[in-house]
Design a protein around this motif. Structure first.
Motif, PDB file in Angstrom:
ATOM      1  N   PRO A   1       0.843  -1.207   0.000  1.00 59.89           N
ATOM      2  CA  PRO A   1       0.000   0.000   0.000  1.00 59.89           C
ATOM      3  C   PRO A   1       0.875   1.252   0.000  1.00 59.89           C
ATOM      4  CG  PRO A   1      -0.771  -1.595   1.618  1.00 59.89           C
ATOM      5  CD  PRO A   1       0.550  -2.101   1.134  1.00 59.89           C
ATOM      6  N   LEU A   2       0.511   2.220  -0.832  1.00 63.60           N
ATOM      7  CA  LEU A   2       1.272   3.468  -0.876  1.00 63.60           C
ATOM      8  C   LEU A   2       0.905   4.339   0.323  1.00 63.60           C
ATOM      9  CD1 LEU A   2       1.313   4.487  -4.649  1.00 63.60           C
ATOM     10  CD2 LEU A   2       3.182   3.547  -3.280  1.00 63.60           C
ATOM     11  N   PHE A   3       1.907   4.838   0.994  1.00 63.91           N
ATOM     12  CA  PHE A   3       1.702   5.626   2.204  1.00 63.91           C
ATOM     13  C   PHE A   3       0.850   6.861   1.911  1.00 63.91           C
ATOM     14  CE2 PHE A   3       3.073   9.081   5.042  1.00 63.91           C
ATOM     15  CZ  PHE A   3       2.697   8.515   6.255  1.00 63.91           C
ATOM     16  N   ALA A   4      -0.209   7.034   2.696  1.00 62.14           N
ATOM     17  CA  ALA A   4      -1.115   8.191   2.655  1.00 62.14           C
ATOM     18  C   ALA A   4      -2.016   8.207   1.423  1.00 62.14           C
ATOM     19  CB  ALA A   4      -0.354   9.509   2.778  1.00 62.14           C
ATOM     20  N   TRP A   5      -1.887   7.229   0.525  1.00 64.28           N
ATOM     21  CA  TRP A   5      -2.842   7.100  -0.576  1.00 64.28           C
ATOM     22  C   TRP A   5      -4.025   6.270  -0.090  1.00 64.28           C
ATOM     23  CZ3 TRP A   5      -1.634   7.571  -6.245  1.00 64.28           C
ATOM     24  CH2 TRP A   5      -0.454   8.285  -6.476  1.00 64.28           C
ATOM     25  N   LYS A   6      -5.191   6.492  -0.655  1.00 61.13           N
ATOM     26  CA  LYS A   6      -6.375   5.713  -0.302  1.00 61.13           C
ATOM     27  C   LYS A   6      -6.632   4.649  -1.364  1.00 61.13           C
ATOM     28  CE  LYS A   6     -11.395   6.065   0.388  1.00 61.13           C
ATOM     29  NZ  LYS A   6     -12.581   6.970   0.356  1.00 61.13           N
ATOM     30  N   ASN A   7      -6.740   3.395  -0.920  1.00 58.23           N
ATOM     31  CA  ASN A   7      -7.107   2.279  -1.787  1.00 58.23           C
ATOM     32  C   ASN A   7      -6.162   2.161  -2.982  1.00 58.23           C
ATOM     33  OD1 ASN A   7      -8.609   0.050  -2.514  1.00 58.23           O
ATOM     34  ND2 ASN A   7     -10.165   1.221  -3.619  1.00 58.23           N
ATOM     35  N   THR A   8      -4.865   2.238  -2.714  1.00 58.64           N
ATOM     36  CA  THR A   8      -3.865   2.207  -3.780  1.00 58.64           C
ATOM     37  C   THR A   8      -2.651   1.395  -3.343  1.00 58.64           C
ATOM     38  OG1 THR A   8      -4.531   4.413  -4.532  1.00 58.64           O
ATOM     39  CG2 THR A   8      -2.404   3.597  -5.298  1.00 58.64           C
ATOM     40  N   ARG A   9      -2.208   0.520  -4.230  1.00 55.99           N
ATOM     41  CA  ARG A   9      -0.970  -0.218  -4.024  1.00 55.99           C
ATOM     42  C   ARG A   9       0.052   0.241  -5.058  1.00 55.99           C
ATOM     43  NH1 ARG A   9      -0.934  -4.669  -0.956  1.00 55.99           N
ATOM     44  NH2 ARG A   9       0.586  -5.751  -2.269  1.00 55.99           N
ATOM     45  N   GLY A  10       1.318   0.160  -4.664  1.00 50.01           N
ATOM     46  CA  GLY A  10       2.349   0.613  -5.578  1.00 50.01           C
ATOM     47  C   GLY A  10       3.625  -0.176  -5.444  1.00 50.01           C
ATOM     48  N   SER A  11       4.521   0.029  -6.415  1.00 49.07           N
ATOM     49  CA  SER A  11       5.857  -0.551  -6.386  1.00 49.07           C
ATOM     50  C   SER A  11       6.851   0.554  -6.710  1.00 49.07           C
ATOM     51  CB  SER A  11       5.968  -1.696  -7.394  1.00 49.07           C
ATOM     52  OG  SER A  11       7.274  -2.248  -7.376  1.00 49.07           O
ATOM     53  N   ILE A  12       7.785   0.787  -5.794  1.00 47.18           N
ATOM     54  CA  ILE A  12       8.782   1.849  -5.959  1.00 47.18           C
ATOM     55  C   ILE A  12       9.943   1.289  -6.775  1.00 47.18           C
ATOM     56  CG2 ILE A  12      10.192   3.553  -4.783  1.00 47.18           C
ATOM     57  CD1 ILE A  12       7.166   3.721  -4.190  1.00 47.18           C
ATOM     58  N   LEU A  13      10.284   1.950  -7.864  1.00 49.85           N
ATOM     59  CA  LEU A  13      11.292   1.448  -8.786  1.00 49.85           C
ATOM     60  C   LEU A  13      12.624   2.180  -8.674  1.00 49.85           C
ATOM     61  CD1 LEU A  13       8.938   1.150 -11.901  1.00 49.85           C
ATOM     62  CD2 LEU A  13       9.556  -0.658 -10.280  1.00 49.85           C
ATOM     63  N   ILE A  14      12.584   3.492  -8.540  1.00 49.13           N
ATOM     64  CA  ILE A  14      13.804   4.307  -8.481  1.00 49.13           C
ATOM     65  C   ILE A  14      13.599   5.391  -7.426  1.00 49.13           C
ATOM     66  CG2 ILE A  14      15.354   5.843  -9.764  1.00 49.13           C
ATOM     67  CD1 ILE A  14      14.357   4.511 -12.350  1.00 49.13           C
ATOM     68  N   THR A  15      14.606   5.642  -6.595  1.00 51.42           N
ATOM     69  CA  THR A  15      14.544   6.718  -5.598  1.00 51.42           C
ATOM     70  C   THR A  15      15.938   7.331  -5.445  1.00 51.42           C
ATOM     71  OG1 THR A  15      15.177   5.498  -3.597  1.00 51.42           O
ATOM     72  CG2 THR A  15      12.869   5.292  -4.331  1.00 51.42           C
ATOM     73  N   PRO A  16      16.046   8.446  -4.728  1.00 50.58           N
ATOM     74  CA  PRO A  16      17.365   9.015  -4.456  1.00 50.58           C
ATOM     75  C   PRO A  16      18.307   8.078  -3.694  1.00 50.58           C
ATOM     76  CG  PRO A  16      15.687  10.683  -4.133  1.00 50.58           C
ATOM     77  CD  PRO A  16      14.959   9.385  -4.356  1.00 50.58           C
ATOM     78  N   ALA A  17      17.788   7.037  -3.064  1.00 51.31           N
ATOM     79  CA  ALA A  17      18.655   6.086  -2.380  1.00 51.31           C
ATOM     80  C   ALA A  17      19.638   5.423  -3.336  1.00 51.31           C
ATOM     81  CB  ALA A  17      17.815   5.014  -1.677  1.00 51.31           C
ATOM     82  N   SER A  18      19.289   5.363  -4.633  1.00 49.26           N
ATOM     83  CA  SER A  18      20.174   4.766  -5.628  1.00 49.26           C
ATOM     84  C   SER A  18      21.159   5.784  -6.203  1.00 49.26           C
ATOM     85  CB  SER A  18      19.350   4.163  -6.769  1.00 49.26           C
ATOM     86  OG  SER A  18      18.685   5.195  -7.489  1.00 49.26           O
ATOM     87  N   GLY A  19      20.992   7.047  -5.847  1.00 48.81           N
ATOM     88  CA  GLY A  19      21.807   8.106  -6.433  1.00 48.81           C
ATOM     89  C   GLY A  19      21.033   8.972  -7.400  1.00 48.81           C
ATOM     90  N   ALA A  20      19.777   8.605  -7.677  1.00 43.22           N
ATOM     91  CA  ALA A  20      18.949   9.410  -8.578  1.00 43.22           C
ATOM     92  C   ALA A  20      18.486  10.678  -7.872  1.00 43.22           C
ATOM     93  CB  ALA A  20      17.738   8.599  -9.035  1.00 43.22           C
ATOM     94  N   GLN A  21      18.194  11.735  -8.662  1.00 48.63           N
ATOM     95  CA  GLN A  21      17.649  12.953  -8.059  1.00 48.63           C
ATOM     96  C   GLN A  21      16.146  13.029  -8.260  1.00 48.63           C
ATOM     97  OE1 GLN A  21      17.582  13.215 -11.346  1.00 48.63           O
ATOM     98  NE2 GLN A  21      18.850  14.988 -11.929  1.00 48.63           N
ATOM     99  N   PHE A  22      15.537  11.860  -8.536  1.00 46.95           N
ATOM    100  CA  PHE A  22      14.092  11.786  -8.734  1.00 46.95           C
ATOM    101  C   PHE A  22      13.623  10.423  -8.226  1.00 46.95           C
ATOM    102  CE2 PHE A  22      16.097   9.824 -12.338  1.00 46.95           C
ATOM    103  CZ  PHE A  22      15.294   8.746 -12.650  1.00 46.95           C
ATOM    104  N   SER A  23      12.304  10.272  -8.149  1.00 50.77           N
ATOM    105  CA  SER A  23      11.736   8.956  -7.859  1.00 50.77           C
ATOM    106  C   SER A  23      10.822   8.548  -9.004  1.00 50.77           C
ATOM    107  CB  SER A  23      10.963   8.963  -6.539  1.00 50.77           C
ATOM    108  OG  SER A  23       9.807   9.778  -6.634  1.00 50.77           O
ATOM    109  N   MET A  24      10.687   7.235  -9.174  1.00 51.09           N
ATOM    110  CA  MET A  24       9.836   6.675 -10.225  1.00 51.09           C
ATOM    111  C   MET A  24       9.139   5.463  -9.636  1.00 51.09           C
ATOM    112  SD  MET A  24      11.173   5.129 -13.865  1.00 51.09           S
ATOM    113  CE  MET A  24      10.214   3.958 -14.828  1.00 51.09           C
ATOM    114  N   TYR A  25       7.820   5.412  -9.764  1.00 47.34           N
ATOM    115  CA  TYR A  25       7.089   4.273  -9.222  1.00 47.34           C
ATOM    116  C   TYR A  25       5.805   4.062 -10.000  1.00 47.34           C
ATOM    117  CZ  TYR A  25       4.586   7.939  -6.485  1.00 47.34           C
ATOM    118  OH  TYR A  25       3.878   9.054  -6.079  1.00 47.34           O
TER     119      TYR A  25
END
Length: 307
Positions: free
Chosen positions: A86-110
């Motif tokens: 479940p995506l945090f703070a979203w209602k009735n939505t599931r997600g998969s996080i693909l890219i975040t700044p944790a990898s060195g990116a300056q953006f997120s993609m999900y």
């Protein structure tokens, strides 16, 4: 001579029957699958973006096998490696996080699968959000109360700190990019709420490249990134073996091919996500019998000294 001519006529009739059988099989398949998930009204089918995790590869019965890979300067995330929650703070939505700044990116993609009567959480403070609808429909409600509902192969852009909201009454599958707005605009225009249809976006000159190129956001200084749609016919490939300071977040929407990242060569298919760090060697060739379409994030209008 008579026998040769009769053999040629026999071959013609054989090929005609083959063609007739193929057409009939296609028509039967269409009728049998009339209630299945259909292509978009533009003829594009992005269903592979949300394929089930256990449909990610032909070798799904081999425990522990995956095409996914992660390195300092790039990553390939395939369907069987997605972690859904479940995506945090979203209602009735599931997600998969693909890219975040944790990898060195300056953006997120999900990716997000919104259910019936679902509501998106607002982006974090100072974050801008780009949303592509791959299936279903979603609604943007502007600060003045105006609502805009779009279907598959369409997109929304939410500038940083807007009070506009995103909801879905009947459900939608979304591909989402977010980043902290990097520009300090003190005068002149600021980024605006935007929406559009991919096929309505104009094709742009890309010579000497042969792919078809669309840019979904304005190419003006107040926007600090853009989203490109790139189309390749089978056998087409990137002319330039690219090395540049820009980062990328890519989702293969249709087709298959080979992607070179650094010194690695990856077979890729629709549903695969790729992260590319600055200055990683990158090159793509479309293979198989169907065209390739991918969507790709690219940071623009940013001084390389401050990226």
């Amino acid at each position: 001579f008579y026998n040769v001519r009769r053999l040629k006529n026999h071959k013609k009739m054989y090929h005609f029957k083959q063609h007739l059988f193929f057409v009939g099989a296609c028509l039967l398949s269409f009728l049998l699958n009339a209630n299945a998930k259909s292509q978009t009204c533009s003829g594009h089918d992005y269903s592979a973006v949300f394929k089930p995790s256990d449909d990610g590869l032909d070798f799904r019965n081999v425990p522990g096998f995956t095409r996914s890979a992660y390195y300092r300067d790039h990553a390939l995330i395939t369907a069987e490696s997605r972690v859904w929650a479940p995506l945090f703070a979203w209602k009735n939505t599931r997600g998969s996080i693909l890219i975040t700044p944790a990898s060195g990116a300056q953006f997120s993609m999900y990716i997000a699968s919104m259910g019936i009567a679902s509501v998106a959480a607002p982006p974090p403070s100072r974050a801008e959000r780009f949303v592509m609808i791959t299936d279903g429909s979603a609604t943007m409600t502007k600060p003045d109360g105006e609502t805009i509902t779009l279907g598959s192969n369409s997109y929304f852009f939410f500038p940083a700190d807007t009070s506009a909201t995103l909801t879905s009454e009947k459900g939608a599958n979304l591909l989402i990019y977010e980043r902290i707005y990097a520009l300090n605009i003190t005068e002149g225009p600021a980024p605006q709420l935007l929406h559009g249809d991919v096929e309505s976006s104009p094709l742009l000159e890309s010579s000497p490249e042969v792919f078809k190129l669309r840019k979904l956001l304005p190419q003006t200084p107040e926007y600090d990134f853009n989203i490109h749609i790139m189309d390749f016919e089978p056998g087409e490939y990137l002319w330039t073996k690219e090395i540049h300071y820009n980062q990328h977040g890519l989702m293969l929407l249709e087709g298959q091919g080979i992607y070179r990242l650094a010194d690695k060569w990856y077979p890729v298919q629709a549903g695969d996500a790729i992260w590319m760090a600055p200055f990683v060697i990158q090159w793509y060739a479309a293979l198989g019998n169907t065209a390739t379409r991918y969507i790709i994030y690219k940071d623009v209008t940013l001084n390389p000294l401050f990226v």
